[in-house]
Structures are given as C-alpha cells and as structure tokens.
Design a protein around this motif. Structure first.
Motif, PDB file in Angstrom:
ATOM      1  N   ALA A 129      97.309-129.357 -74.782  1.00 61.99           N
ATOM      2  CA  ALA A 129      96.262-128.369 -74.513  1.00 61.99           C
ATOM      3  C   ALA A 129      95.083-128.566 -75.460  1.00 61.99           C
ATOM      4  CB  ALA A 129      96.829-126.959 -74.651  1.00 61.99           C
ATOM      5  N   LEU A 168      93.327-123.302 -73.363  1.00 65.14           N
ATOM      6  CA  LEU A 168      93.306-123.355 -71.907  1.00 65.14           C
ATOM      7  C   LEU A 168      92.461-122.206 -71.378  1.00 65.14           C
ATOM      8  CD1 LEU A 168      97.140-123.960 -71.345  1.00 65.14           C
ATOM      9  CD2 LEU A 168      95.339-125.698 -71.276  1.00 65.14           C
ATOM     10  N   ARG A 222      90.619-126.139 -67.838  1.00 61.84           N
ATOM     11  CA  ARG A 222      91.858-126.675 -68.412  1.00 61.84           C
ATOM     12  C   ARG A 222      93.007-125.776 -67.969  1.00 61.84           C
ATOM     13  NH1 ARG A 222      87.801-126.148 -71.882  1.00 61.84           N
ATOM     14  NH2 ARG A 222      88.715-124.316 -72.901  1.00 61.84           N
TER      15      ARG A 222
END
Length: 326
Positions: A88, A111, A99
C-alpha cells in the motif's frame, strides 16, 4: 480510458489465481501494468495482454527504481492485492491516483479506495481479488484462469526433452508445502505412494524442495524437484495427465493449465484455496473440528488432519481419474 495497474500477491498460487484479472481487463480492452515480485516475472512478462511488468525488489535500490517506474506510468488506478503494509505504501509513494485495497493494519492511510477487511476464508480466493476489481472493470469476471504460455524453446531448458513431452499416463507430484509442516503429508506416505504409482504410471517429482535423497526408493521416477525454474515449470505441468500435491502454488498453476489434480488439504481451507481451472479436481479433506486452523505447525501436535489421509485413498482417486482417460 483508464490506465490500470494490477499489483499481484506475493505467493505463486495466489498470483496465478489473481492473474485472471488480466483476461478480465482484456475483455474491457485494457492492457494493465503488472506489478509483482521479481521471481514471478518469467510467468507473466511475455503476456501480450499486459502493457509492462514492473518487478518489486525490497532492497533500497530496487524500491527506488520500482517507485520511479510506477510513477512514469501515470496510472489511473492500481488494485493492490497483497495484504502487506509495504504494498500500500509503495503505490502511494509512486503517486498512483486511485489505490484500491483491503484495510489492514495501517494500510488505510495509503489507500483511498478501501474495502473493509472481513473473515475472507469463507469464500474462494479468486472472489477476494474480484471484489477489488468490480468498481473498475465492467461485466463479469472470467470463469477460469487464462494463463498465457508462449511457444517454448525446449532446447534452452535445463530439462531433457522427455521431461516435457506429453504422455498418456504421466503423473506429476509435488510433496512440498511452503507455508509450513501443518500443510504437509508425512514424507514416508509420499514415498510409499510414489512406489505404488510407479508400478503403473510414469511419475515426475517437481517442486522447490530437493528430493534427491528419495531417489534410492524408486526405480523409474523422474526427479526434477529443486531443478525446475518457473520459466520451465508451466511446460512440464501442462503435459501431465494428473498432478498430486498438497495445497501448493504448483497445484494452482497446474489447475490453471487445465490439468486434473488431486489435492491433500489439512490445515488450510478447500473453500478458500481449492484448485481452480477447467480440469477435474479432487480434494481429499477430513473436515475435522480443528481444521482448518491456518497454523504453520499443528496446535495439537498430532497432525491428524493430514495423517488421517491414507495412501489407499489417494491411489483410489488416481485410478478413478486416469483409468477413465487412458
């Protein structure tokens, strides 16, 4: 048109299952960038359906290069399939706009399309990855994995040609299990099984574990364990009539290549990581009250989930599948 990246899981079997998203992208006329561990490159980098393969190396120089290469792609979205903090962080550092991934630990800070984490073992592994793709890919996911295996230059292989030629009664066996002993059938059971099978069938041993110590027990087994690269393994597996293993990455690869499989499950869940492909797949699983435990070593110390599987059971399933094909 959006530019999509697929960040594949780290383990071979998971990556094979997740790679079905490549064909889903292709149906939508998208050529995804593939981001994955360097060791997976031989399996995917020649696929004409992807735009590029970005290897992930977790040393300082490799990380800097991966971030730079990802940043140059100017991706619209990246589906981050590994559950790690690092994956991530990496796509965030590369300034990927969207994301998408599961919330776990502190990943949520990196994210921006977050799926809440849940008890995911109660569904097939592929569904875990499809959930990330639904907001970005139209239509429905593929019914089976669809690996691209280019024509092989057999002369460049370390294997001899007999090892990769098709045979009507050739069985591949991988006795290994990378995750831990709790996924492993006892060595002596494997040896006794192979001694029985070589009386009727041609047996090939594969996998990352070196089984050269076992060779003295057999008369005609081809031992390629510890000798087969990931570049060569698909060509070997796809010409088998049957593949026998525990819950391994090679099991997922064989299933994706439409090979029939017999899989021995103990500490892991056949709901979560069952073989997925067009062939016929038999799972031997005792469904004990303590299984699946998902532990690397047996909490009870008796390995009953694997020790309860008999050689006779496996041979019976082998004959069931092969006698109908020969």
């Amino acid at each position: 048109m959006q530019k999509i990246g697929l960040y594949l899981p780290n383990h071979l079997g998971d990556a094979v299952v997740a790679s079905s998203l490549i064909s889903w992208c292709a149906k939508s006329k998208l050529k995804p960038a593939l981001i994955a561990k360097q060791y997976l490159k031989p399996l995917f980098h020649k696929d004409p359906r992807i735009s590029t393969f970005i290897p992930v190396n977790q040393n300082y120089t490799g990380i800097v290069k991966t971030i730079r290469d990802l940043n140059k792609l100017n991706l619209t979205v990246c589906l981050v399939m590994p559950k790690s903090f690092f994956s991530a962080w990496l796509v965030w550092k590369a300034k990927v706009r969207r994301r998408a991934g599961y919330s776990l630990d502190y990943r949520k800070y990196f994210l921006n399309d977050i799926i809440p984490m849940y008890e995911y073992h109660h569904q097939p592994l592929r569904q875990f990855y499809f959930n990330l793709a639904y907001p970005y890919l139209p239509g429905s996911p593929p019914p089976y994995p669809d690996l691209f295996i280019p024509p092989a230059d057999i002369n460049s292989f370390s294997l001899n040609s007999d090892s990769v030629e098709q045979s009507a009664d050739r069985i591949g066996i991988d006795p290994g299990a990378a995750y831990g002993k709790s996924k492993s059938w006892p060595d002596q059971r494997w040896i006794d099984l192979i001694k029985n099978l070589e009386k009727k069938y041609k047996v090939v041993l594969v996998g990352i574990r070196d089984l050269s110590e076992w060779e003295k027990n057999f008369s005609s087994v081809i031992n390629l364990s510890g000798k087969t690269s990931l570049n060569e393994l698909p060509y070997l597996l796809r010409n088998l009539k049957l593949f026998i293993s525990g819950d391994t990455g090679s099991m997922h690869l064989a299933a994706a290549l439409k090979v029939d499989t017999i899989s021995l499950f103990g500490s892991s869940s056949p709901v979560w990581t069952s073989p997925w492909g067009k062939g016929r797949h038999i799972i031997i699983y005792k469904n004990l009250s303590c299984s699946p435990c998902f532990k690397k070593t047996c909490p009870k110390g008796d390995m009953k989930c694997m020790n309860s599987i008999t050689i006779e059971e496996v041979i019976s399933k082998v004959d069931q599948l092969l006698q109908s094909k020969i």
